[in-house]
Design a protein around this motif. Sequence first.
Motif, PDB file in Angstrom:
ATOM      1  N   ARG A   9       0.838  -1.201   0.000  1.00  5.99           N
ATOM      2  CA  ARG A   9       0.000   0.000   0.000  1.00  5.99           C
ATOM      3  C   ARG A   9       0.877   1.257   0.000  1.00  5.99           C
ATOM      4  O   ARG A   9       0.553   2.251  -0.645  1.00  5.99           O
ATOM      5  CB  ARG A   9      -0.882  -0.014   1.248  1.00  5.99           C
ATOM      6  CG  ARG A   9      -1.910   1.087   1.296  1.00  5.99           C
ATOM      7  CD  ARG A   9      -3.089   0.802   0.376  1.00  5.99           C
ATOM      8  NE  ARG A   9      -4.147   1.774   0.593  1.00  5.99           N
ATOM      9  CZ  ARG A   9      -4.220   2.941  -0.076  1.00  5.99           C
ATOM     10  NH1 ARG A   9      -3.287   3.253  -0.945  1.00  5.99           N
ATOM     11  NH2 ARG A   9      -5.213   3.768   0.158  1.00  5.99           N
ATOM     12  N   GLN A  11       5.126   2.387  -0.282  1.00  4.06           N
ATOM     13  CA  GLN A  11       6.475   1.928  -0.592  1.00  4.06           C
ATOM     14  C   GLN A  11       7.422   3.111  -0.534  1.00  4.06           C
ATOM     15  O   GLN A  11       7.183   4.126  -1.186  1.00  4.06           O
ATOM     16  CB  GLN A  11       6.512   1.298  -1.993  1.00  4.06           C
ATOM     17  CG  GLN A  11       7.883   0.882  -2.469  1.00  4.06           C
ATOM     18  CD  GLN A  11       8.372  -0.370  -1.771  1.00  4.06           C
ATOM     19  OE1 GLN A  11       7.734  -1.409  -1.797  1.00  4.06           O
ATOM     20  NE2 GLN A  11       9.535  -0.248  -1.142  1.00  4.06           N
ATOM     21  N   LEU A  21       6.343  -2.819  -8.017  1.00  7.83           N
ATOM     22  CA  LEU A  21       5.000  -2.768  -7.457  1.00  7.83           C
ATOM     23  C   LEU A  21       4.184  -3.882  -8.096  1.00  7.83           C
ATOM     24  O   LEU A  21       4.358  -4.183  -9.274  1.00  7.83           O
ATOM     25  CB  LEU A  21       4.351  -1.404  -7.743  1.00  7.83           C
ATOM     26  CG  LEU A  21       5.184  -0.164  -7.412  1.00  7.83           C
ATOM     27  CD1 LEU A  21       4.390   1.109  -7.731  1.00  7.83           C
ATOM     28  CD2 LEU A  21       5.649  -0.174  -5.971  1.00  7.83           C
ATOM     29  N   THR A 108      -0.701   2.084  -4.836  1.00 12.21           N
ATOM     30  CA  THR A 108       0.538   2.063  -4.049  1.00 12.21           C
ATOM     31  C   THR A 108       1.110   3.469  -4.066  1.00 12.21           C
ATOM     32  O   THR A 108       1.355   4.023  -5.146  1.00 12.21           O
ATOM     33  CB  THR A 108       1.570   1.084  -4.623  1.00 12.21           C
ATOM     34  OG1 THR A 108       1.084  -0.257  -4.497  1.00 12.21           O
ATOM     35  CG2 THR A 108       2.899   1.207  -3.880  1.00 12.21           C
TER      36      THR A 108
END
Lengths: 113, 113
Positions: A9, A11, A21, A108
């Motif tokens: 969720r 990074q 991702l 993300t």
Amino acid sequence: DAMVIQNPRYQVTQFGKPVTLSCSQTLNHNVMYWYQQKSSQAPKLLFHYYDKDFNNEADTPDNFQSRRPNTSFCFLDIRSPGLGDAAMYLCATSREGEGFRYTFGSGTRLTVV
Amino acid sequence: QQPVQSPQAVILREGEDAVINCSSSKALYSVHWYRQKHGEAPVFLMILLKGGEQKGHEKISASFNEKKQQSSLYLTASQLSYSGTYFCGTELDSGGGADGLTFGKGTHLIIQP
């Protein structure tokens, strides 16, 4: 429930350090998209897969790559992240039978330090 | 070929109506409408295909004028939950439906009690 799942969720990556991702879907949709959305901007299409066919947008930097090993999974690889690559990355899926309406993952959020 | 959305922002009182417009200079295959709340992924509202359609979902409806290549989203008797940024996404007629959406810059909708 069928859905589109993005991991992680959030990074955080270092400047220049490769990052991947991931996106998975249980909808059995044949089209998968990657969008980049910077703060207060519209989502911008990076590339998409129609089945196994890869379609790159003309202005997507070479720094961004994608892989789709099977119908369910799609990956976004950023080879050398720069500060300007900090953004929300959205995965979406669609299929013809539903007029290609999108189902988005939760995204993300990538931070580059 | 980014579609043009108007207005950029709207502030309403609960119960008031709103109209958001999306126009394109090129022939469209479809227009999608999404709502995005801060920090979350866009959520699908509806899709309109060429041929000129009008669709409704409870108090939210939309129309597509093929001659003008313009779509309008109608929010009736707005509720607090309608707050967010509304994006239209368009697919060009030359694309066939799966080439990926180009999103407008968004309309920020604020509903006040």
